[in-house]
Design an enzyme around this catalytic site. Sequence first.
Site, PDB file in Angstrom:
ATOM      1  N   LYS A 162      38.823  83.453  56.732  1.00 15.17           N
ATOM      2  CA  LYS A 162      40.449  83.218  57.147  1.00 15.17           C
ATOM      3  C   LYS A 162      41.095  84.254  57.654  1.00 15.17           C
ATOM      4  O   LYS A 162      40.901  84.662  58.831  1.00 15.17           O
ATOM      5  CB  LYS A 162      41.147  82.258  56.124  1.00 15.17           C
ATOM      6  CG  LYS A 162      40.289  80.961  55.808  1.00 15.17           C
ATOM      7  CD  LYS A 162      41.305  80.073  55.187  1.00 15.17           C
ATOM      8  CE  LYS A 162      40.711  78.511  55.270  1.00 15.17           C
ATOM      9  NZ  LYS A 162      40.295  78.124  54.026  1.00 15.17           N
ATOM     10  N   ASP A 220      34.252  82.970  45.948  1.00 13.35           N
ATOM     11  CA  ASP A 220      34.576  82.684  47.282  1.00 13.35           C
ATOM     12  C   ASP A 220      35.937  82.889  47.312  1.00 13.35           C
ATOM     13  O   ASP A 220      36.930  82.462  46.822  1.00 13.35           O
ATOM     14  CB  ASP A 220      34.665  81.134  47.582  1.00 13.35           C
ATOM     15  CG  ASP A 220      34.864  80.452  48.721  1.00 13.35           C
ATOM     16  OD1 ASP A 220      35.448  81.374  49.426  1.00 13.35           O
ATOM     17  OD2 ASP A 220      34.542  79.412  49.302  1.00 13.35           O
ATOM     18  N   PHE A 269      36.249  73.856  46.614  1.00 11.21           N
ATOM     19  CA  PHE A 269      36.191  73.616  47.980  1.00 11.21           C
ATOM     20  C   PHE A 269      35.668  75.079  48.493  1.00 11.21           C
ATOM     21  O   PHE A 269      36.065  76.154  48.547  1.00 11.21           O
ATOM     22  CB  PHE A 269      37.595  73.528  48.761  1.00 11.21           C
ATOM     23  CG  PHE A 269      37.449  73.128  50.040  1.00 11.21           C
ATOM     24  CD1 PHE A 269      37.056  71.926  50.633  1.00 11.21           C
ATOM     25  CD2 PHE A 269      37.450  74.168  51.201  1.00 11.21           C
ATOM     26  CE1 PHE A 269      36.790  71.753  51.927  1.00 11.21           C
ATOM     27  CE2 PHE A 269      37.466  74.080  52.415  1.00 11.21           C
ATOM     28  CZ  PHE A 269      36.968  72.774  53.065  1.00 11.21           C
TER      29      PHE A 269
HETATM   30  C1  LIG Z   1      38.854  77.335  53.890  1.00  7.83           C
HETATM   31  C2  LIG Z   1      37.907  77.626  52.991  1.00  7.83           C
HETATM   32  C3  LIG Z   1      36.506  77.524  53.247  1.00  7.83           C
HETATM   33  C4  LIG Z   1      35.979  77.253  54.460  1.00  7.83           C
HETATM   34  O1  LIG Z   1      36.201  77.925  55.586  1.00  7.83           O
HETATM   35  P1  LIG Z   1      36.128  77.247  57.177  1.00  7.83           P
HETATM   36  O2  LIG Z   1      36.505  78.549  57.883  1.00  7.83           O
HETATM   37  O3  LIG Z   1      36.996  76.262  57.128  1.00  7.83           O
HETATM   38  O4  LIG Z   1      34.465  76.958  57.319  1.00  7.83           O
HETATM   39  C5  LIG Z   1      35.425  77.847  52.063  1.00  7.83           C
HETATM   40  N1  LIG Z   1      35.938  78.313  50.985  1.00  7.83           N
HETATM   41  C6  LIG Z   1      37.430  78.200  50.718  1.00  7.83           C
HETATM   42  C7  LIG Z   1      38.100  78.704  49.311  1.00  7.83           C
HETATM   43  C8  LIG Z   1      38.415  77.925  51.765  1.00  7.83           C
HETATM   44  O5  LIG Z   1      39.396  78.055  51.414  1.00  7.83           O
END
Ligand SMILES: *Cc1c(COP(=O)(O)O)cnc(C)c1O
Length: 406
Positions: free
Chosen positions: A256, A227, A142
């Site tokens: 985040k 990520d 994700f």
């Molecule tokens: C939440 C998340 C995203 C996307 O972030 P947004 O601020 O919602 O665009 C990307 N990668 C990971 C691992 C995430 O948990």
Amino acid sequence: MSTRADSLIELEKQFGAHNYLPLPVVLTRGEGIYVWDIDNKQYIDMMSAYSAVSHGHCHPKLVAALTSQAQTLAVVSRAFYTKTLGQFLRKACELTGYDKALPMNSGAEAVETAIKAARKWAYHYKGIEDGNAEIIVCEGNFHGRTTTIVSFSSDYQYRDGFSPYTPGFRMIPYNDHEALEEAINPNTAAFLVEPIQGEAGIRLPSAGYLQKCAEICRKNNVLLICDEIQTGLGRTGKLLASHHDEVQPDAIVLGKALGGGLLPVSLFLSREEVMNVFTPGDHGSTFGGNQLAASVGLTALEVLYEENLIDNSAELGRYFLERLKTLNYPFIKDIRGKGLFIGIEIADPKITARQICLELLTAGLLSKETHGTVIRLAPPLIITKQQLDDAFDIIKKVFENVATHA
Ligand SMILES: *Cc1c(COP(=O)(O)O)cnc(C)c1O
């Protein structure tokens, strides 16, 4: 539920797109690990806005940074220099060990930045022929919701109806370093991976997985990009989840919790050679790195250390996971996690994770299912042992109830 709450839910449903399925509660106030609904019922927040609220709700120091900055200067765009951006980027680089950082807003934008950087790096430094660069990604990933990012999702719903898809991505199984080695070819620019897959259900790879991936990437001149949007900034008990494997990726993505639970703030960080592919006009964002975001981001990083949140996550995460593992019910398949990033997997097909989340809600605890079968527990990192004990009591009571009615 009160009629007031009901009518607000109806209002949102009437005028809003139905791209979420929220639990039926209307929240109006938050403080620390607690939130209150419109009828003044209190909840322990074990969801933390998908880890965006690691500092707790309305942290006084962060709110002070936000309000004082908002009253002074908030947004002027990157057409000009401002006072705090340099300090924010320096702090982020020093803490994580990178040379340079590029600020964006949402996580997905920072992932897009990583993709652009990797491709341009591949053409400029690796000599890959223009148009041929490939990025390897993992099943269950994700990384956000843009058209390019959903192009390499393995989740049918994230992609369905949004074609045509962006080419240039190759999918391999997660937690399989041999698959990485086999997938690499002369056109491979980067390997983009989550050190722990969050949305996929708190999937922890075997110890040493990332270390092996790093070696394979180094050997093949492929960028390792982690990520860390959800796993970073103390969530798993280290500053970065890649530190559990003693790996320093070529680049990382943060988001985040970087916004202190107040604003969207994200960063792409890398070593110099990678970031230098960007020249004025290549890439940008109107709001990215604005003065307000920089002040909040800088303060969010400071508070992480001032309040010892990373160690708290490690210690209390270990304690809480141990307690949770004493819960032996036939409907539980697995309880796993690192730091305060914990997933409880449900085995019984008759019991959905959402159903349990609804019961937890009634009992005064907020949580959210992911992928139907996993309950995610990721409280603010400021949580205390006593508060975790309170949360445990609620969870135990609810599970007891679910077990007797199953
Ligand atoms: C939440 C998340 C995203 C996307 O972030 P947004 O601020 O919602 O665009 C990307 N990668 C990971 C691992 C995430 O948990």
